[in-house]
Design an enzyme around this catalytic site. Structure first.
Site, PDB file in Angstrom:
ATOM      1  N   LYS A  26       0.827  -1.203   0.000  1.00 14.55           N
ATOM      2  CA  LYS A  26       0.000   0.000   0.000  1.00 14.55           C
ATOM      3  C   LYS A  26       0.862   1.254   0.000  1.00 14.55           C
ATOM      4  O   LYS A  26       0.655   2.186  -0.787  1.00 14.55           O
ATOM      5  CB  LYS A  26      -0.933   0.003   1.219  1.00 14.55           C
ATOM      6  CG  LYS A  26      -1.938   1.150   1.225  1.00 14.55           C
ATOM      7  CD  LYS A  26      -2.711   1.214   2.534  1.00 14.55           C
ATOM      8  CE  LYS A  26      -3.651   0.060   2.705  1.00 14.55           C
ATOM      9  NZ  LYS A  26      -4.873   0.206   1.890  1.00 14.55           N
ATOM     10  N   ARG A  96      -3.688   2.758   8.628  1.00 14.63           N
ATOM     11  CA  ARG A  96      -3.934   1.458   7.991  1.00 14.63           C
ATOM     12  C   ARG A  96      -2.649   0.639   7.944  1.00 14.63           C
ATOM     13  O   ARG A  96      -1.552   1.184   7.899  1.00 14.63           O
ATOM     14  CB  ARG A  96      -4.446   1.639   6.555  1.00 14.63           C
ATOM     15  CG  ARG A  96      -5.842   2.233   6.427  1.00 14.63           C
ATOM     16  CD  ARG A  96      -6.201   2.325   4.947  1.00 14.63           C
ATOM     17  NE  ARG A  96      -7.602   2.636   4.712  1.00 14.63           N
ATOM     18  CZ  ARG A  96      -8.069   3.855   4.485  1.00 14.63           C
ATOM     19  NH1 ARG A  96      -7.235   4.894   4.490  1.00 14.63           N
ATOM     20  NH2 ARG A  96      -9.351   4.054   4.253  1.00 14.63           N
ATOM     21  N   GLY A 105      -8.222  -7.403   4.556  1.00 17.72           N
ATOM     22  CA  GLY A 105      -9.096  -7.653   5.694  1.00 17.72           C
ATOM     23  C   GLY A 105      -8.453  -8.369   6.854  1.00 17.72           C
ATOM     24  O   GLY A 105      -9.093  -8.628   7.875  1.00 17.72           O
ATOM     25  N   MET A 107      -5.704  -7.402   8.715  1.00 20.74           N
ATOM     26  CA  MET A 107      -5.143  -6.566   9.776  1.00 20.74           C
ATOM     27  C   MET A 107      -6.020  -5.343   9.985  1.00 20.74           C
ATOM     28  O   MET A 107      -7.028  -5.155   9.317  1.00 20.74           O
ATOM     29  CB  MET A 107      -3.700  -6.211   9.448  1.00 20.74           C
ATOM     30  CG  MET A 107      -2.785  -7.427   9.512  1.00 20.74           C
ATOM     31  SD  MET A 107      -1.068  -7.025   9.179  1.00 20.74           S
ATOM     32  CE  MET A 107      -1.173  -6.533   7.482  1.00 20.74           C
ATOM     33  N   ARG A 352      -3.563  -1.517  -5.988  1.00 21.00           N
ATOM     34  CA  ARG A 352      -2.749  -2.724  -5.785  1.00 21.00           C
ATOM     35  C   ARG A 352      -3.091  -3.700  -6.899  1.00 21.00           C
ATOM     36  O   ARG A 352      -4.143  -3.591  -7.534  1.00 21.00           O
ATOM     37  CB  ARG A 352      -3.013  -3.337  -4.410  1.00 21.00           C
ATOM     38  CG  ARG A 352      -4.450  -3.795  -4.189  1.00 21.00           C
ATOM     39  CD  ARG A 352      -4.670  -4.246  -2.757  1.00 21.00           C
ATOM     40  NE  ARG A 352      -6.076  -4.529  -2.481  1.00 21.00           N
ATOM     41  CZ  ARG A 352      -6.578  -4.681  -1.269  1.00 21.00           C
ATOM     42  NH1 ARG A 352      -5.802  -4.568  -0.209  1.00 21.00           N
ATOM     43  NH2 ARG A 352      -7.857  -4.946  -1.092  1.00 21.00           N
ATOM     44  N   HIS A 468      -1.647 -42.546   0.407  1.00 23.02           N
ATOM     45  CA  HIS A 468      -2.106 -43.351  -0.729  1.00 23.02           C
ATOM     46  C   HIS A 468      -3.348 -42.733  -1.352  1.00 23.02           C
ATOM     47  O   HIS A 468      -3.447 -42.579  -2.579  1.00 23.02           O
ATOM     48  CB  HIS A 468      -2.401 -44.791  -0.267  1.00 23.02           C
ATOM     49  CG  HIS A 468      -2.995 -45.651  -1.349  1.00 23.02           C
ATOM     50  ND1 HIS A 468      -4.364 -45.775  -1.535  1.00 23.02           N
ATOM     51  CD2 HIS A 468      -2.409 -46.388  -2.323  1.00 23.02           C
ATOM     52  CE1 HIS A 468      -4.583 -46.586  -2.568  1.00 23.02           C
ATOM     53  NE2 HIS A 468      -3.431 -46.966  -3.057  1.00 23.02           N
ATOM     54  N   SER A 777      15.433 -42.137 -11.593  1.00 23.35           N
ATOM     55  CA  SER A 777      14.189 -41.425 -11.341  1.00 23.35           C
ATOM     56  C   SER A 777      14.077 -41.262  -9.824  1.00 23.35           C
ATOM     57  O   SER A 777      14.099 -42.250  -9.092  1.00 23.35           O
ATOM     58  CB  SER A 777      12.990 -42.216 -11.886  1.00 23.35           C
ATOM     59  OG  SER A 777      11.803 -41.508 -11.628  1.00 23.35           O
ATOM     60  N   CYS A 844       9.705 -38.540 -10.004  1.00 26.32           N
ATOM     61  CA  CYS A 844       8.374 -39.103 -10.204  1.00 26.32           C
ATOM     62  C   CYS A 844       7.551 -39.133  -8.928  1.00 26.32           C
ATOM     63  O   CYS A 844       6.455 -39.687  -8.904  1.00 26.32           O
ATOM     64  CB  CYS A 844       8.460 -40.512 -10.794  1.00 26.32           C
ATOM     65  SG  CYS A 844       9.299 -41.694  -9.724  1.00 26.32           S
ATOM     66  N   TYR A 864      13.510 -34.181 -16.679  1.00 26.23           N
ATOM     67  CA  TYR A 864      12.054 -34.141 -16.721  1.00 26.23           C
ATOM     68  C   TYR A 864      11.479 -34.243 -15.313  1.00 26.23           C
ATOM     69  O   TYR A 864      12.161 -34.671 -14.367  1.00 26.23           O
ATOM     70  CB  TYR A 864      11.494 -35.266 -17.606  1.00 26.23           C
ATOM     71  CG  TYR A 864      11.671 -36.657 -17.038  1.00 26.23           C
ATOM     72  CD1 TYR A 864      10.732 -37.212 -16.163  1.00 26.23           C
ATOM     73  CD2 TYR A 864      12.778 -37.441 -17.378  1.00 26.23           C
ATOM     74  CE1 TYR A 864      10.892 -38.488 -15.645  1.00 26.23           C
ATOM     75  CE2 TYR A 864      12.951 -38.713 -16.873  1.00 26.23           C
ATOM     76  CZ  TYR A 864      12.008 -39.233 -15.998  1.00 26.23           C
ATOM     77  OH  TYR A 864      12.175 -40.490 -15.475  1.00 26.23           O
TER      78      TYR A 864
END
Length: 892
Positions: A26, A96, A105, A107, A352, A468, A777, A844, A864
């Site tokens: 702000k 503020r 909202g 604080m 903002r 799981h 992997s 993986c 990857y």
């Protein structure tokens, strides 16, 4: 001397937009708007460094802060032509919060500060409006008492409602000046009654009380919770903004409003917002009065009969439109703005970056590239990968009422309603009858896979984000709430209890896998919508990223879904899931019950055609893309029956008595199966299992290659290797089977043999293991368990406490523990490639779909990542952002 206070206003400022860390969002934006010449009420920002100092020094301020505040206050007085505390011409201010990350909202705020019994009379005379003055004073007393003095606002609301009833009035706007005078006196009496001391009249005491309250609110419970949910560090602190008050409630030429420079729900390039004539800011959001639309188009679209700002204040609206265009062009992003009109003059109170839905984020990013405001790279960075879940799964209708029963962990996104069932078998039976069900389990196991597949959603009372249930649900695209510990499930009674509330089999519940909420009854959902903007962004993403993205998939549906979402292969095919099909489980159990190798091979020969067909389907769908097949990993006891009925069925099929089945189950039972007879240890003790699987893979590869003309190069992965010798023995077996199939089929086979790095020893001995392995992997689910000595299924209850106490910033099963598990990954990658420079490296575990973990994978040079099919777009975007981040670092 440290500068603790930064002034702004009158077309100039000490700060800038790039000083968010110091001034908060702000304060930095107020300074920037001032520098842009946008009309901003003058004020000053007390920096976040003061907040840090405040908490590090027993909630005391730096010695020179007071004098700096006094100097900044004098500058406001000069600009506004009023004096703080002056009885005739009082300056009023707002106080503020303003953290560097937006926390709307969370604080505290105080408005109209500087009013007391004397200055209110001066304000009444200056404005020639006693009603306005005393209305402002009563608002200040209520807000200051609630925020600073700890006197709850409901006391004042009761006094107001009682006064209106006594006067026979309904609306606040019906009250006259004398009513507000009386209520001011009543409010002050209530403060004295609750605190034993009068409401503070010294304006300096008021100011420092409010500053202290804002700093104090950084550590209130709602702010702490918000920071935890949005990964905002506590040590960032908040700034405090003190700003001259401007009033939208001085008459019909005054107004206040909130607006977005584009529609935050759809992303459409329209001015979106609301305002109220003769009101203060909190009235717009409090719901006391019905707000009016800014534009005629907005008014018509919402079928409102109230006049739009464009109609009642056309000149001011024109100024606001220019500010909208100025701010968007300057910040090159959609802005959330607040404004006040005082006696026909427009004042901007805040700008903002506006919060938006995933759909809006996508459209705004793509549109702004096409409008020439931002580059494709900036657009890629703008979209939060995790927010894409909103686009890929149903979500609850935000307008629908809901009755929350309990809350667990948001383990798999999406929302679903259905009738409660308590077993996988019941789930399949009920679905076969046309019912939609939610599968409720204390915890799931691999044998529940059939019920999980048909259920609309899955709820467990135990387990964490990588249990799981969570892993399988994410792979299937099913919503899942895990670890809802307040629920008590009774399988025998077929009930689920939370306190006095009892849910029975067949009752309808709703799950929100994005928040972890469990609700009674059916809550309407909104179906996902993938627009053309999604495809456009993904094209840009794929052109930027350097890491490939594969999917964890073992069924044709999973593989097809993964391809549709842009997966470039399968990084993990878990073969154990294939054996739970009813046609196969009997043969699998026969193999386990066999007393010798010949018996095991006979049973495995029944499984071979099924397994070969599984791989044929996957290879065909992947059409030449790499497929990594993990050979059997879980301990054998997971495949054995638990009920007497199932044991009898297995005994009959295997030609043995029930006692033999029960005895074998007891033999295979392990105290700690995760570290027991599983993975490569099964392949070494029962080599015929891995031989059957290798044959199925190679025969399928030959058949698909010949049928399609696309050569298949499968990647055979040996799980849970801890020593080179284990891998040597099993690779020799795989190679032998490959040679046999090649001779039998008169084919040339190309394949890779590698291993899953999921034990610390394997990571440390990666150089040796890479002499044999052609790829690694990283199975980070088990690597996290074995490194931290922590069960992913049992850690959820204390992990949240650990996060709250700052031991872990994140759940290490959801986002990789960079310092521990990450260090082992880095060591293994470096040592493996030092021996084999072309060693293929991937991940993986569930971390393969986590944006922060993907950024880490980019840094350590993995080829990857592999994740659940529904997370493939998220991983593609995160991989592109990681590549852009690496590019920035390399040029820094």
């Amino acid at each position: 001397m440290t500068q603790w206070v930064y002034s702004f206003g009158a077309g100039k400022a000490d700060g800038r937009a790039d000083m968010k860390n110091l001034l908060g969002g702000k304060g930095a934006n107020l300074a920037e708007m001032s520098n842009l010449g946008i009309p901003v009420p003058p004020g000053f920002t007390i920096t976040t460094e003061v907040c840090t100092y405040y908490y590090a020094n027993g909630q005391n301020y730096p010695a020179d802060l007071k004098s700096q505040v006094e100097g900044a206050l004098r500058r406001i007085e000069e600009i506004m032509g009023a004096r703080f505390g002056d009885e005739n011409n009082p300056l009023l201010v707002s106080v503020r919060s303003g953290a560097r990350a937006s926390m709307p909202g969370m604080m505290d705020t105080v408005l109209n500060l500087g009013l007391n019994d004397r200055t209110v009379e001066g304000l009444a005379r200056r404005s020639n409006d006693p009603r306005f003055a005393f209305d402002s004073y009563r608002r200040f007393i209520q807000m200051y008492s609630d925020v600073v003095l700890g006197v709850d606002h409901h006391y004042f609301e009761e006094l107001l409602e009682r006064h209106k009833e006594d006067r026979g009035l309904t609306l606040d706007t019906d009250l006259k000046a004398e009513d507000w005078r009386k209520l001011v006196a009543a409010y002050k009496d209530k403060v004295a009654e609750r605190l034993g001391r009068p409401f503070p009249q010294d304006v300096q005491d008021q100011l420092w009380g409010a500053i202290g309250a804002v700093f104090g609110s950084w550590m209130n419970q709602r702010a702490i919770t918000y920071r935890r949910l949005h990964d905002i560090p506590a040590d960032w602190g908040t700034a405090v903004n003190v700003q001259a008050m401007v009033f939208g409630n001085m008459g019909d030429d005054c107004a206040t409003g909130v607006a977005f420079t584009r529609d935050p729900s759809t992303g459409a390039n329209v001015f979106y917002g609301e305002f109220l004539v003769n009101a203060q800011g909190e009235d717009v959001v409090a719901g006391i009065r019905t707000p009016q639309h800014l534009t005629v188009a907005g008014k018509n679209a919402n079928h409102s009969t109230l006049p739009a700002m464009e109609e009642v204040m056309p000149d001011v609206f024109g100024q606001l439109e220019k500010v909208r265009a100025n701010l968007e062009a300057h910040y090159t992003d959609m802005q959330d703005i607040e404004f006040t009109v005082q006696q026909g003059t427009l004042w901007m109170l805040q700008t903002r970056t506006g919060k938006r839905t995933a759909k809006a984020a996508l459209k705004i990013a793509v549109d702004m590239v096409q409008e020439g405001l931002i580059s494709k790279e900036v657009a890629i960075r703008r979209v939060d990968p995790a927010a894409l879940d909103q686009l890929l799964h149903p979500t609850l209708d935000p307008k629908a009422p809901r009755r929350v029963l309990a809350k667990g962990l948001p383990a798999s996104p999406g929302a679903a309603s259905g009738k409660v069932v308590f077993s996988a078998e019941e789930a399949e039976d009920w679905v076969a009858r046309g019912e939609k069900v939610i599968l409720v389990r204390i915890e799931t196991s691999p044998e529940d896979i059939g019920g999980m597949h048909v259920a609309q959603g899955i709820l467990t009372t135990r387990g964490g984000m990588t249990s799981h249930a969570a892993v399988v649900a994410r792979g299937m695209g099913r919503p899942c709430v895990a670890g809802a510990g307040d629920l008590r499930v009774d399988y025998a009674a077929k009930t689920m209890k939370c306190g006095a509330e009892v849910v029975r089999e067949g009752d309808v519940i709703t799950l929100d896998g994005g928040t972890g909420e469990v609700m009674l009854g059916a809550v309407p959902t909104i179906q996902p919508e993938l627009t053309g903007d999604f495809g456009v962004l993904m094209e840009w993403v794929d052109a930027v990223r350097t890491m490939k993205v594969r999917a964890n998939a073992e069924t044709p549906l999973d593989a097809s879904t993964a391809r549709q979402f842009g997966a470039e292969g399968i990084g993990l095919c878990r073969t154990e899931h294939m054996f739970f099909d009813p046609q196969r489980i009997i043969a699998m159990r026969e193999m386990i019950l066999a007393s010798d190798e010949a018996g095991r091979r006979a049973a495995l020969s029944k499984l071979l055609p099924y397994q070969r067909q599984d791989f044929i389907e996957l290879f065909e769908i992947m059409a030449g893309l790499p497929v990594t097949v993990r050979l059997l990993d879980p301990p054998l006891h997971e495949f054995l029956p638990h009920s007497e009925e199932e044991m009898a069925e297995v005994a009959k099929a295997a030609g043995v008595d029930v006692a033999t089945v029960r005895s074998r189950a007891a033999q295979l039972h392990e105290a700690n199966p995760m570290l027991g007879h599983r993975g490569c240890r099964l392949g070494i003790t029962y080599p015929e299992i891995y031989e059957m699987q290798a044959r199925a893979i190679f025969e399928a590869a030959v058949e698909v290659g010949r049928r399609t003309g696309n050569p298949v190069t499968p990647e055979v992965m040996i799980p849970l290797v801890g020593t080179k010798k284990e891998l040597d023995l099993l690779k020799m077996s795989v190679d032998r089977i490959a040679d046999e199939v090649a001779r039998e089929k008169n084919a040339v086979l190309r394949y890779l043999v590698g291993t899953m790095i999921e034990l610390p020893r394997a990571a440390l001995r990666a150089g040796q293991i890479a002499e044999t392995a052609e790829f690694f992997s990283f199975g980070t689910n088990d690597l996290t368990q074995t490194t931290l000595g922590m069960s992913r299924d049992d850690s959820a209850p204390f992990l949240e406490v650990y996060r709250q106490k700052g031991i872990y910033e994140q759940d290490p099963f959801a986002s990789i523990d960079v310092d521990g598990v990450g260090e082992l990954v880095k060591i293994a990658a470096e040592r493996g490639r030092a021996v084999r420079t072309d060693l293929k490296l991937g991940i993986c575990g569930e971390h393969g779909g986590d944006p922060a973990s993907i950024a880490f994978c980019q840094k350590v040079g993995l080829d990857y990542v592999s994740c659940s099919p529904y997370r493939v777009p998220i991983a593609r975007l995160a991989a592109a952002q990681a590549a852009l981040g690496a590019k920035v670092e390399s040029t820094a």
